[in-house]
Design an enzyme around this catalytic site. Structure first.
Site, PDB file in Angstrom:
ATOM      1  N   GLU A  48      -6.577  16.342  73.468  1.00 10.12           N
ATOM      2  CA  GLU A  48      -7.229  16.713  72.197  1.00 10.12           C
ATOM      3  C   GLU A  48      -6.445  16.129  71.022  1.00 10.12           C
ATOM      4  O   GLU A  48      -7.031  15.658  70.038  1.00 10.12           O
ATOM      5  CB  GLU A  48      -7.318  18.236  72.057  1.00 10.12           C
ATOM      6  N   CYS A  84     -15.236  29.594  77.800  1.00  7.61           N
ATOM      7  CA  CYS A  84     -15.701  29.630  76.414  1.00  7.61           C
ATOM      8  C   CYS A  84     -16.973  28.784  76.323  1.00  7.61           C
ATOM      9  O   CYS A  84     -17.348  28.097  77.284  1.00  7.61           O
ATOM     10  CB  CYS A  84     -14.631  29.029  75.510  1.00  7.61           C
ATOM     11  N   SER A 131      -3.623  23.319  81.416  1.00  7.01           N
ATOM     12  CA  SER A 131      -4.541  23.937  80.444  1.00  7.01           C
ATOM     13  C   SER A 131      -3.730  24.522  79.291  1.00  7.01           C
ATOM     14  O   SER A 131      -2.955  25.464  79.483  1.00  7.01           O
ATOM     15  CB  SER A 131      -5.363  25.030  81.143  1.00  7.01           C
ATOM     16  N   SER A 132      -3.938  23.973  78.107  1.00  9.38           N
ATOM     17  CA  SER A 132      -3.152  24.401  76.943  1.00  9.38           C
ATOM     18  C   SER A 132      -3.372  25.882  76.651  1.00  9.38           C
ATOM     19  O   SER A 132      -2.421  26.655  76.514  1.00  9.38           O
ATOM     20  CB  SER A 132      -3.541  23.551  75.728  1.00  9.38           C
TER      21      SER A 132
HETATM   22 FE1  SF4 Z   1     -13.326  26.213  74.260  1.00  4.85          FE
HETATM   23 FE2  SF4 Z   1     -11.625  24.319  73.439  1.00  4.85          FE
HETATM   24 FE3  SF4 Z   1     -14.033  24.591  72.311  1.00  4.85          FE
HETATM   25 FE4  SF4 Z   1     -12.165  26.445  71.930  1.00  4.85          FE
HETATM   26  S1  SF4 Z   1     -12.108  24.310  71.233  1.00  4.85           S
HETATM   27  S2  SF4 Z   1     -14.359  26.795  72.325  1.00  4.85           S
HETATM   28  S3  SF4 Z   1     -11.138  26.443  73.936  1.00  4.85           S
HETATM   29  S4  SF4 Z   1     -13.603  24.006  74.436  1.00  4.85           S
END
Ligand code: SF4
Length: 307
Positions: free
Chosen positions: A126, A12, A222-223
């Site tokens: 997070e 991402c 990895s969630s």
């Molecule tokens: Fe990627 Fe996490 Fe950002 Fe979503 S919140 S764009 S999964 S890094």
């Protein structure tokens, strides 16, 4: 037998930015560059960065005086930020801007006198970073049962935020339970679950309608990769989460009529390619198709000093 690749899959925008920050910092300032926690939850990515000169540490205590440190894509608490300032460390923040958006929501809502319920997974960095945006007045829930067990005065002004990488379906259930128990609770203007998580879950739902076996490429911590596996399992599919091609079970592949492959937001495409190669060697001539899916155009800029 056929193989279908999910779309979108893999990296991402937040992960691409976080990796680029580490690489650019090494190029600009030279190795070693310290990174607090795995910059993204993927072993292959972290091993590659380690080879280039990154040193991953659990806490800032492990970073020498005067060194450069990078905060991971998952974000950090205010206490960690203050500690880095106090130590005079040079900091680059690889927190995904979509996580920062949630941090800002928390700060604003706490300023407005609200208490906040975070929907997320206990122990995930997070969640620790987002809960750590407030000195108190926050509660963590993972399940509908946790909502029932909350000890909060019904008259408290309440808001909720979510971890960005939750299962969309599970989060909806918890939000419904929150709204039922606290009808005046305030939610985010737009969903905190990020575009990449939503798109990859939608793609795996589509894949699960076509394939009996689903292979998710991603690390066990990895969630969003774990959520992809759960989404496939919830649809009655035989799903496995694997970190590398060598983790693939030959019998699983040879016994499957159709195999869907996807990758978590922190898993690089090279791993998908290697897995496809491995399947091709096991079943020469197997048809491969790239599924259609939404195109993603999100990009995030690098910190000015590294761009
Ligand atoms: Fe990627 Fe996490 Fe950002 Fe979503 S919140 S764009 S999964 S890094």
């Amino acid at each position: 037998m056929e193989v279908i690749l999910a779309n979108p899959r893999g990296f991402c925008a937040g992960v691409e930015r976080a990796i680029a920050i580490v690489e650019r910092a090494i190029e600009k300032f030279g190795a070693p560059i310290y990174v607090r926690h795995e910059v993204v939850h993927n072993k292959f990515v972290c091993d590659s960065l380690r080879e280039k000169g990154a040193i991953f540490v659990d806490e800032l205590d492990d970073v020498p005086q005067g060194a450069t440190v990078i905060f991971s894509a998952h974000g950090v608490s205010r206490v960690v930020r203050e500690e880095a300032d106090r130590r005079g460390l040079r900091v680059f923040d690889a927190t995904c801007p979509l996580v920062t958006k949630v941090h800002n929501q928390v700060a604003r809502m706490r300023k407005e006198g609200m208490e906040i319920i975070m929907i997320g997974h206990k122990g995930h960095p997070e969640v620790e970073g987002t809960m750590g945006q407030s000195g108190g007045g926050m509660y963590l829930v993972e399940t509908v049962d946790d909502v029932h067990n909350l000890q909060i005065d019904e008259n408290t002004p309440l808001a909720y935020v979510t971890q960005t990488t939750l299962s969309v379906d599970d989060a909806n259930e918890v939000v419904s339970a929150l709204r039922k128990r606290f009808p005046a609770i305030v939610g985010p203007k737009s969903d905190d679950i990020c575009y990449a998580t939503q798109n990859r879950q939608d793609a795996v739902k589509k894949l699960a309608a076509q394939c009996e076996t689903i292979v998710v490429v991603g690390s066990p911590n990895s969630s969003n990769s774990n959520r992809l596996k759960e989404v496939a399992v919830a649809r009655g599919r035989n799903a496995v989460l694997i970190e590398a091609p060598e983790d693939l079970d030959n019998d699983l592949i040879l016994g499957a009529r159709s195999i869907g492959i996807t990758a978590g937001a922190s898993a690089p495409e090279i791993l998908v390619e290697r897995i496809v190669d491995r399947i091709s060697k096991l079943s020469p001539g197997i048809p491969m198709a790239d599924d259609t899916g939404v195109a993603e155009s999100v990009t995030f800029s690098l910190p000015k000093e590294l761009s």
